[in-house]
Scaffold this motif. Sequence first.
Motif, PDB file in Angstrom:
ATOM      1  N   ASN A  50       1.497 -10.433  -5.227  1.00  0.00           N
ATOM      2  CA  ASN A  50       0.901  -9.319  -5.976  1.00  0.00           C
ATOM      3  C   ASN A  50       0.499  -8.182  -5.040  1.00  0.00           C
ATOM      4  OD1 ASN A  50      -1.108 -10.976  -4.918  1.00  0.00           O
ATOM      5  ND2 ASN A  50      -2.522 -10.666  -6.619  1.00  0.00           N
ATOM      6  N   VAL A  51       1.407  -7.858  -4.135  1.00  0.00           N
ATOM      7  CA  VAL A  51       1.136  -6.827  -3.144  1.00  0.00           C
ATOM      8  C   VAL A  51       0.915  -5.461  -3.787  1.00  0.00           C
ATOM      9  CG1 VAL A  51       3.584  -6.337  -2.730  1.00  0.00           C
ATOM     10  CG2 VAL A  51       1.906  -5.857  -0.930  1.00  0.00           C
ATOM     11  N   HIS A  52       1.560  -5.192  -4.920  1.00  0.00           N
ATOM     12  CA  HIS A  52       1.395  -3.885  -5.557  1.00  0.00           C
ATOM     13  C   HIS A  52      -0.012  -3.722  -6.122  1.00  0.00           C
ATOM     14  CE1 HIS A  52       5.564  -3.011  -4.891  1.00  0.00           C
ATOM     15  NE2 HIS A  52       5.953  -4.076  -5.583  1.00  0.00           N
ATOM     16  N   ALA A  53      -0.598  -4.815  -6.619  1.00  0.00           N
ATOM     17  CA  ALA A  53      -1.986  -4.753  -7.101  1.00  0.00           C
ATOM     18  C   ALA A  53      -2.939  -4.513  -5.934  1.00  0.00           C
ATOM     19  CB  ALA A  53      -2.341  -6.047  -7.831  1.00  0.00           C
ATOM     20  N   PHE A  54      -2.676  -5.166  -4.811  1.00  0.00           N
ATOM     21  CA  PHE A  54      -3.499  -4.943  -3.621  1.00  0.00           C
ATOM     22  C   PHE A  54      -3.357  -3.510  -3.128  1.00  0.00           C
ATOM     23  CE2 PHE A  54      -3.543  -4.773   1.061  1.00  0.00           C
ATOM     24  CZ  PHE A  54      -4.866  -5.094   1.300  1.00  0.00           C
ATOM     25  N   GLN A  55      -2.122  -3.010  -3.070  1.00  0.00           N
ATOM     26  CA  GLN A  55      -1.899  -1.645  -2.595  1.00  0.00           C
ATOM     27  C   GLN A  55      -2.564  -0.613  -3.506  1.00  0.00           C
ATOM     28  OE1 GLN A  55      -0.579  -0.625   0.216  1.00  0.00           O
ATOM     29  NE2 GLN A  55      -0.113  -2.701   0.920  1.00  0.00           N
ATOM     30  N   ALA A  56      -2.649  -0.903  -4.799  1.00  0.00           N
ATOM     31  CA  ALA A  56      -3.318   0.005  -5.726  1.00  0.00           C
ATOM     32  C   ALA A  56      -4.801   0.131  -5.389  1.00  0.00           C
ATOM     33  CB  ALA A  56      -3.135  -0.477  -7.164  1.00  0.00           C
ATOM     34  N   VAL A  57      -5.422  -0.979  -4.991  1.00  0.00           N
ATOM     35  CA  VAL A  57      -6.832  -0.948  -4.580  1.00  0.00           C
ATOM     36  C   VAL A  57      -6.990  -0.100  -3.322  1.00  0.00           C
ATOM     37  CG1 VAL A  57      -8.767  -2.347  -3.776  1.00  0.00           C
ATOM     38  CG2 VAL A  57      -7.335  -3.180  -5.653  1.00  0.00           C
ATOM     39  N   LEU A  58      -6.095  -0.290  -2.343  1.00  0.00           N
ATOM     40  CA  LEU A  58      -6.171   0.498  -1.113  1.00  0.00           C
ATOM     41  C   LEU A  58      -5.929   1.973  -1.391  1.00  0.00           C
ATOM     42  CD1 LEU A  58      -6.220  -2.246   0.314  1.00  0.00           C
ATOM     43  CD2 LEU A  58      -4.592  -1.325   1.973  1.00  0.00           C
ATOM     44  N   ARG A  59      -4.979   2.250  -2.256  1.00  0.00           N
ATOM     45  CA  ARG A  59      -4.662   3.636  -2.581  1.00  0.00           C
ATOM     46  C   ARG A  59      -5.875   4.346  -3.180  1.00  0.00           C
ATOM     47  NH1 ARG A  59      -0.518   2.409  -5.662  1.00  0.00           N
ATOM     48  NH2 ARG A  59       0.733   1.807  -3.854  1.00  0.00           N
ATOM     49  N   GLN A  60      -6.594   3.641  -4.042  1.00  0.00           N
ATOM     50  CA  GLN A  60      -7.789   4.212  -4.661  1.00  0.00           C
ATOM     51  C   GLN A  60      -8.887   4.423  -3.623  1.00  0.00           C
ATOM     52  OE1 GLN A  60      -8.058   5.294  -7.780  1.00  0.00           O
ATOM     53  NE2 GLN A  60     -10.152   5.993  -7.384  1.00  0.00           N
ATOM     54  N   ALA A  61      -9.037   3.452  -2.724  1.00  0.00           N
ATOM     55  CA  ALA A  61     -10.070   3.561  -1.693  1.00  0.00           C
ATOM     56  C   ALA A  61      -9.789   4.712  -0.735  1.00  0.00           C
ATOM     57  CB  ALA A  61     -10.161   2.245  -0.916  1.00  0.00           C
ATOM     58  N   ASN A  62      -8.520   4.958  -0.459  1.00  0.00           N
ATOM     59  CA  ASN A  62      -8.134   5.998   0.493  1.00  0.00           C
ATOM     60  C   ASN A  62      -7.844   7.347  -0.170  1.00  0.00           C
ATOM     61  OD1 ASN A  62      -8.363   4.117   2.485  1.00  0.00           O
ATOM     62  ND2 ASN A  62      -6.181   3.796   2.798  1.00  0.00           N
ATOM     63  N   LYS A  63      -8.168   7.454  -1.443  1.00  0.00           N
ATOM     64  CA  LYS A  63      -7.792   8.640  -2.212  1.00  0.00           C
ATOM     65  C   LYS A  63      -8.388   9.917  -1.643  1.00  0.00           C
ATOM     66  CE  LYS A  63      -7.403  10.097  -7.049  1.00  0.00           C
ATOM     67  NZ  LYS A  63      -7.722   9.727  -8.462  1.00  0.00           N
ATOM     68  N   ASN A  64      -9.650   9.881  -1.284  1.00  0.00           N
ATOM     69  CA  ASN A  64     -10.319  11.082  -0.800  1.00  0.00           C
ATOM     70  C   ASN A  64     -10.307  11.200   0.724  1.00  0.00           C
ATOM     71  OD1 ASN A  64     -11.032  11.907  -3.443  1.00  0.00           O
ATOM     72  ND2 ASN A  64     -12.772  10.486  -3.427  1.00  0.00           N
ATOM     73  N   HIS A  65     -10.393  10.077   1.402  1.00  0.00           N
ATOM     74  CA  HIS A  65     -10.277  10.079   2.854  1.00  0.00           C
ATOM     75  C   HIS A  65      -9.806   8.701   3.290  1.00  0.00           C
ATOM     76  CE1 HIS A  65     -14.333   8.498   2.114  1.00  0.00           C
ATOM     77  NE2 HIS A  65     -14.251   7.898   3.278  1.00  0.00           N
TER      78      HIS A  65
END
Length: 260
Positions: free
Chosen positions: A196-211
């Motif tokens: 489920n790497v895409h679900a994990f990457q979605a969390v990282l993408r959200q965390a890194n959204k602003n910086h």
Amino acid sequence: MEQSVCFAVMSDLHMDIMHDGTWRIDAFLNAARDAHVDFILSLGDFLYPVRTYASLCSPQSLPVNLRLALEHPHEPQLDVLHRFNHFEKPAYHVLGNHEIDFCSKQKVMETYGQSCSYYAWHVNGWHFIALDSSFFRDRDGVLKDYDRGGYFETNNLPYLSDEQLHWLDKELKASDEPAVICSHQPLFPCKRGIKNVHAFQAVLRQANKNHKKVRLCLNGHIHIDDLKEYEGVLYYTVNSISNLWMGGWICCSTLCQIHS
């Protein structure tokens, strides 16, 4: 003011099959001591926490290392684990898969002194997160913990649990510190990484959204050194401290110093 943290990380000691594992741990701890690290970290597959006497894996699915362990059982070498855990600086563990070959995940956690299989800690303005990627889906698609080697019956693995992903999302949102995420199995798209790497990457993408909050992900499991960048995050695979190795003397571990 820029802050830094220095730590020593190792993976895949496999103490139960490594003839000179005690020497390798001592070499690792001495190097960490000489470097005045802030903490030490194991990325899993340290040792068998219990005597190798039972497995839920059927005989036809048993890999050779489990079969040999069952044929030649021995007591766990907890003195080596004690030496690691009682290092003069904090010691942290990520759960691997092979710790769970002959016991439950709960037993591994008790042996390592963990109340949860995933957790976080903070050092010098850095946010470190340990994840548990030892889950598989059974024939009905139900997500289950690795347990007594039964995971060798399926190829539908490994996974991060949904509960854990929700926790990770909240954990990253709760702090503005730069983050390092640690796991046993790889967290980037690859053959032996989490399903489920895409679900994990979605969390990282959200965390890194602003910086750029998540700077680095560390994993073991593959027994080679590797460094990749994926969507602006570095993924460092740490070689096994035991094997593969070149000759009888090389001890593979890593001293890391990172700056915010």
